[in-house]
Design a protein around this motif. Structure first.
Motif, PDB file in Angstrom:
ATOM      1  N   ALA A 234       0.642  -0.686  -0.643  1.00 31.13           N
ATOM      2  CA  ALA A 234       0.164   0.338  -0.351  1.00 31.13           C
ATOM      3  C   ALA A 234       0.545   1.702  -0.037  1.00 31.13           C
ATOM      4  O   ALA A 234       0.140   2.214  -0.626  1.00 31.13           O
ATOM      5  N   ASN A 235       1.768   1.232   0.871  1.00 31.42           N
ATOM      6  CA  ASN A 235       2.826   2.477   0.740  1.00 31.42           C
ATOM      7  C   ASN A 235       3.822   2.954  -0.837  1.00 31.42           C
ATOM      8  O   ASN A 235       4.028   4.137  -0.816  1.00 31.42           O
ATOM      9  N   GLN A 236       3.523   1.932  -1.614  1.00 25.81           N
ATOM     10  CA  GLN A 236       3.582   1.931  -2.715  1.00 25.81           C
ATOM     11  C   GLN A 236       2.759   3.032  -3.674  1.00 25.81           C
ATOM     12  O   GLN A 236       3.263   3.480  -4.697  1.00 25.81           O
ATOM     13  N   ASN A 237       1.954   3.136  -3.623  1.00 24.70           N
ATOM     14  CA  ASN A 237       0.139   3.071  -4.393  1.00 24.70           C
ATOM     15  C   ASN A 237       0.672   5.185  -3.763  1.00 24.70           C
ATOM     16  O   ASN A 237       0.258   5.032  -2.741  1.00 24.70           O
ATOM     17  N   ARG A 238       0.718   6.246  -4.717  1.00 23.73           N
ATOM     18  CA  ARG A 238       1.390   7.649  -3.914  1.00 23.73           C
ATOM     19  C   ARG A 238      -0.127   8.129  -4.112  1.00 23.73           C
ATOM     20  O   ARG A 238      -0.813   9.585  -3.995  1.00 23.73           O
ATOM     21  N   LEU A 239      -1.346   7.848  -5.400  1.00 22.20           N
ATOM     22  CA  LEU A 239      -2.869   8.146  -5.521  1.00 22.20           C
ATOM     23  C   LEU A 239      -3.397   6.821  -5.005  1.00 22.20           C
ATOM     24  O   LEU A 239      -3.308   6.015  -5.908  1.00 22.20           O
ATOM     25  N   PRO A 240      -4.356   7.221  -4.053  1.00 22.40           N
ATOM     26  CA  PRO A 240      -4.963   6.142  -4.060  1.00 22.40           C
ATOM     27  C   PRO A 240      -6.594   5.756  -5.253  1.00 22.40           C
ATOM     28  O   PRO A 240      -6.405   7.467  -5.749  1.00 22.40           O
TER      29      PRO A 240
END
Length: 532
Positions: A234-240
């Motif tokens: 999840a911490n790799q996804n910068r924009l939900p």
């Protein structure tokens, strides 16, 4: 339900009179396929019409990656606000970019804002504030008293206002809605969660998305690949994904012009610094040679486009970065790459072997906060009032880019460029600089065409230190004017320096030192370049 669609389907919902925002840095992170689809839709249907385009930075290079040039069509584009503009001559057609042709012909409303303002304004739109306030740019071409950033006669609306708060003058950029944001990321899943794991820059992409969604608008993302939901931390996804409406997949998109894919630009691999080509001998190389000794250890440096870009490569060639020495010379660019070495040409803005990457909005927090202590920037004109111009000159309208934010907030400044321009040809013989053909255009002028930064004021009021470095002379910027402190070997002071200035230096060092002979050692540098 999948959000994956085609570029043509993604742009079909863009209606006339909307504001469309997109971000890229020259060719880097440019959503070229989606911008191309929007331009082609207009060519086929003459819809949508009268769009306002918002580009925090020059997006695309108008060459291999057209970017904003795809949508530079009369009728489609009514207004453009951009932090910078690209103006190369296409070697195949001999033409300037379509966008610059529209600007020169006064076919559109064109505005140029400092990149710091274009980045930070998005944050204000995203939080539904009245607008962005700043000290940066007071007294420059962005100031309404000096044009308010208007680049064409059709640009009549005041998008920048001068206000006063508690007795202090400030520039105010009022907010307006962003209807569509067109982004580029590396990877998405079918829910639209975005990551930038193999892009060297993120620029303003996240801020663009939040500004559009806060405005009730839509977000289109172009990516290289689709992965399964939950396959990334999840911490790799910068924009939900909740902030993304459509995802367009372009598996063959270039990283930037001349670079299909190179993980050394985002830290995926490390490139041996010894393999980096040293700059070939030229007048720009002489300038970079002279600037390199001014770079201090443990002082964050930021390098601008042009001759200054070659400085880290010169330092690398000279061995300054060997045995871990590169960590003694922290460097960055205005777009958020830290560490490694900034590259020249179309690869400018991204670094080889970066240590860390900040997004563009946060990077300009750092710049405006004065964390970049030293900078080397290019210059097009310098005038008798101590004003430097890079934003508008001759047939070029590049805007300021990050120049104003960087120059206003650094402590030590160097402005780099040739002494004249327009056909200048020079060489070195026996360690002496030889001007074979003088440039047709003077750069030390009575009054600059555009006010990009008031250097003399910065020296007097903010205790800045500033030098101007050219291939034939070095000046120190003082409170009362320019002091000539060095001259190149082989150059005649009167005919090749003073006679080519529209104003005289206030002082000339006596005796006048020669620039270091090592800067003009063409043979030694050529051998090192061949070995590299």
């Amino acid at each position: 339900m999948t959000k994956v669609t085609t570029a043509e389907q993604a742009v079909a919902g863009i209606d006339s009179n909307m504001t469309v925002a997109s971000a890229g840095v020259i060719g880097w992170v440019t959503p070229d396929a989606v911008l191309k689809a929007l331009g082609e839709r207009f060519s086929k249907t003459h819809e949508p019409r009268d769009l306002t385009f918002y580009f925090p930075c020059g997006t695309g290079d108008a060459m291999g990656i057209k970017g904003m040039d795809h949508v530079a069509r009369e009728g489609l584009m009514k207004r453009i606000v951009s932090g910078s503009y690209i103006n190369p001559v296409d070697p195949e057609t001999g033409e300037r970019p379509k966008l610059m042709q529209l600007i020169h012909a006064n076919k559109i409303e064109a505005y140029s804002w400092p990149i710091g303002a274009t980045m930070h304004w998005l944050r204000e739109v995203a939080r539904n504030s009245p607008g962005y306030m700043t000290r940066v740019g007071l007294g420059t071409y962005a100031d309404p008293r000096h044009g308010g950033g208007k680049f064409t006669e059709r640009a009549v609306d005041d998008l920048i206002r001068l206000i006063e708060l508690d007795g202090e003058e400030l520039l105010f950029y009022p907010s307006w809605p962003v209807d569509v944001a067109i982004l580029r990321a590396a990877t998405a899943d079918e829910h639209g969660n975005l990551s930038w794991e193999d892009e060297p820059l993120t620029t303003a992409n996240v801020a663009l998305a939040l500004a559009a969604k806060a405005s009730g608008g839509k977000v289109i993302a172009q990516v290289r690949r689709i992965v399964e939901v939950g396959s990334r931390p999840a911490n790799q996804n910068r924009l939900p994904g909740i902030y993304v409406d459509s995802v367009v997949v372009d598996p063959d998109m270039m990283m930037t012009t001349d670079v299909a894919y190179d993980p050394a630009y985002f830290g995926g691999t490390q490139k041996e610094l010894s393999t980096l080509a040293a700059p070939p001998f030229s007048v720009d190389r002489i300038i970079a040679n002279r600037i390199a000794p001014e770079v201090r250890k443990h002082e964050l440096a930021i390098f601008g486009f042009g001759a200054a870009t070659d400085v880290p490569l010169v330092m690398n060639e000279n061995g300054a970065f060997e045995n871990g020495g590169i960590y003694d010379y922290p460097g960055t660019t205005e777009h958020g790459a830290y560490g490694g070495i900034v590259m020249p040409g179309w690869q400018f803005s991204a670094n080889i072997n970066p240590d860390a990457l900040l997004d563009g909005v946060t990077q300009f927090d750092a710049i405006d906060g004065g964390l970049c202590k030293f900078t080397a920037l290019s210059f097009a004109e310098y005038d008798a009032q101590g004003t430097v111009n890079v934003s508008k000159f001759g047939r070029a309208n590049p805007g300021a880019g990050g120049f104003i934010d960087i120059a206003q907030n650094a402590e030590r400044l160097i402005f780099a460029g040739t002494f004249t321009t327009g056909g200048l040809k020079a060489d070195v013989a026996n360690g002496r600089l030889v001007i074979e053909r003088e440039g047709k255009v003077k750069k030390f002028v009575s009054t600059a065409t555009s006010i990009t930064y008031r250097v003399q004021e910065g020296v007097a009021k903010r205790n800045q230190e500033a030098l101007i470095v050219t291939e034939r002379a070095v000046f120190r910027c003082m409170e009362d004017g320019l002091e000539l402190i060095e001259i190149a070997p082989g150059i005649d002071l009167q005919t090749q320096v003073l006679d080519l200035m529209d104003f005289a230096p206030v002082r000339i060092a006596q005796p006048l030192p020669l620039m270091d002979a090592a800067h003009f050692n063409k043979t030694a540098q050529a051998k090192r370049h061949e070995n590299a």
